[in-house]
Motif scaffolding. Structure first.
Motif, PDB file in Angstrom:
ATOM      1  N   THR A 212      22.238  12.693  11.268  1.00  0.00           N
ATOM      2  CA  THR A 212      23.688  12.533  11.121  1.00  0.00           C
ATOM      3  C   THR A 212      24.333  13.797  10.551  1.00  0.00           C
ATOM      4  N   ALA A 213      23.627  14.482   9.650  1.00  0.00           N
ATOM      5  CA  ALA A 213      24.146  15.748   9.119  1.00  0.00           C
ATOM      6  C   ALA A 213      24.252  16.791  10.230  1.00  0.00           C
ATOM      7  N   ALA A 214      23.245  16.822  11.109  1.00  0.00           N
ATOM      8  CA  ALA A 214      23.264  17.765  12.229  1.00  0.00           C
ATOM      9  C   ALA A 214      24.452  17.484  13.146  1.00  0.00           C
ATOM     10  N   LEU A 215      24.719  16.219  13.396  1.00  0.00           N
ATOM     11  CA  LEU A 215      25.812  15.857  14.292  1.00  0.00           C
ATOM     12  C   LEU A 215      27.188  16.124  13.684  1.00  0.00           C
ATOM     13  N   ARG A 216      27.224  16.281  12.360  1.00  0.00           N
ATOM     14  CA  ARG A 216      28.487  16.615  11.690  1.00  0.00           C
ATOM     15  C   ARG A 216      28.630  18.127  11.459  1.00  0.00           C
ATOM     16  N   ASP A 217      27.594  18.870  11.799  1.00  0.00           N
ATOM     17  CA  ASP A 217      27.632  20.321  11.633  1.00  0.00           C
ATOM     18  C   ASP A 217      28.645  20.903  12.628  1.00  0.00           C
ATOM     19  N   PRO A 218      29.607  21.715  12.158  1.00  0.00           N
ATOM     20  CA  PRO A 218      30.647  22.253  13.053  1.00  0.00           C
ATOM     21  C   PRO A 218      30.091  22.986  14.268  1.00  0.00           C
ATOM     22  N   ALA A 219      28.990  23.718  14.095  1.00  0.00           N
ATOM     23  CA  ALA A 219      28.409  24.455  15.220  1.00  0.00           C
ATOM     24  C   ALA A 219      27.853  23.499  16.270  1.00  0.00           C
ATOM     25  N   VAL A 220      27.185  22.436  15.819  1.00  0.00           N
ATOM     26  CA  VAL A 220      26.641  21.444  16.744  1.00  0.00           C
ATOM     27  C   VAL A 220      27.777  20.692  17.436  1.00  0.00           C
ATOM     28  N   MET A 221      28.782  20.312  16.661  1.00  0.00           N
ATOM     29  CA  MET A 221      29.932  19.611  17.238  1.00  0.00           C
ATOM     30  C   MET A 221      30.580  20.435  18.337  1.00  0.00           C
ATOM     31  N   LYS A 222      30.727  21.730  18.096  1.00  0.00           N
ATOM     32  CA  LYS A 222      31.352  22.597  19.104  1.00  0.00           C
ATOM     33  C   LYS A 222      30.493  22.690  20.366  1.00  0.00           C
ATOM     34  N   GLN A 223      29.174  22.816  20.180  1.00  0.00           N
ATOM     35  CA  GLN A 223      28.287  22.887  21.348  1.00  0.00           C
ATOM     36  C   GLN A 223      28.425  21.639  22.214  1.00  0.00           C
ATOM     37  N   LEU A 224      28.486  20.475  21.578  1.00  0.00           N
ATOM     38  CA  LEU A 224      28.603  19.230  22.325  1.00  0.00           C
ATOM     39  C   LEU A 224      29.994  19.088  22.956  1.00  0.00           C
TER      40      LEU A 224
END
Length: 323
Positions: free
Chosen positions: A273-285
């Protein structure tokens, strides 16, 4: 002397117990497998690879994505069900194999509700109806004209029973078009078939279609969501076009076998859940047309139950059944 030896033995035993407990809690201490029930290139695979990179960096252990396509995602899901409940075999699941297939298949080798642990919802995206070069239409109106032909149009899906299969059945029912379903072992081969002219139509999320849309090889016709896609701002929704019943969203989540130790499950849940809230991960998705939506544990389980309740009448009305 005997007293001193007894004390030393007691200290040694206590130290060993503490070290053992620390080692047991040190998850992960070896590579983790993240299974995907479809081939490379689809949204499920894309999410898995984004997550695996972030978790590998976080855990200091390789998170290896393994694609095991076939049986509407159930081969990979069954492998996870049968794996040791130690957190080292996980599933990046797509809706069918973790919920809907139970409503479609008369027999399954596992019960997705009882045999899988829902860890976290990862992302979701509405379906987009696209046509290939074989069918030179630019709008739903033109498609409906083509659909009046006595020869049924064909549409693909990543397997029997998923939302993409349902979407095609719903489109045929809503528009009175005659459509023939052609299942594939994943989204990527279905997109390839669309581009190659083996099928006429395909419902998919934006990620696997985007490159082909930009290359002019497929044309998006309508979005099966409540609002337009950010990456496809000129493509209307079915709601806008007068077909409000055609609203279907794919969702993807992380699952494990049942009976994962609480401490391990807590680590996985917290870090995913922390990874999915990471701004970089969010932008990639988001750049791929996916909306991150980390919902964990019991709340995720409730979400799945609600989805099954929503799709049960659709499946019954469309008479979708797999052998």
């Amino acid at each position: 002397m005997k007293l001193r030896l007894s004390l030393l033995n007691a200290v040694f035993a206590a130290t060993t117990l503490c070290l053992g407990a620390t080692a047991a809690a040190a998850y992960p201490d070896k590579p983790v497998k993240l299974l995907v029930g479809y081939g490379p290139g689809g949204a499920t695979d894309i999410i898995a690879r984004v997550l695996s990179k972030t978790l590998t960096e976080k855990w200091g252990q390789a998170v290896v994505v393994e694609n095991k396509p076939g049986a509407s995602g159930m081969i990979a899901a069954n492998d996870v069900v049968r794996a040791a409940p130690d957190g080292y075999t996980l599933l990046l699941g797509y809706t069918p194999e973790v919920s809907i297939n139970q409503l479609v298949f008369s027999t399954m080798r596992y019960d997705p509700i009882k045999d899988l642990t829902p860890i976290s919802l990862a992302a979701e995206a509405p379906l987009v109806l696209a046509v290939g070069a074989k069918l030179p239409v630019k709008s739903l109106k033109e498609l409906l004209e083509k659909g009046k032909s006595s020869t049924p149009l064909t549409y693909g899906s990543p397997g029997v029973g998923g939302q993409q299969h349902m979407a095609g059945e719903m489109l045929g029912t809503a528009t009175n078009m005659s459509l023939t379903h052609v299942p594939y072992k994943g989204t990527a081969p279905a997109v390839a078939a669309l581009v190659g002219g083996q099928i006429d139509l395909f419902f998919a999320t934006t990620p696997p279609l985007l490159g082909q849309i930009r290359a002019g090889k497929v044309t998006p016709i309508a979005v099966a969501g409540s609002q337009r896609e950010k990456l496809l701002p000129n493509v209307p929704t079915f709601v806008e076009l007068g077909f409000p019943a055609i609203q279907l969203t794919n969702w993807f989540g992380v699952f494990g076998p049942k009976n994962i130790p609480p401490s391990v499950l807590n680590t996985i849940t917290t870090d995913v859940t922390a990874a999915l809230r990471d701004p970089a991960v969010m932008k990639q998705l988001e750049d791929q047309g996916l909306t991150p939506r980390p919902i964990a544990g019991a709340e995720f389980a409730k979400f799945i139950a609600a989805e099954m309740s929503k799709y049960a009448p659709i499946i019954k009305a469309a008479k979708i059944q797999a052998e």
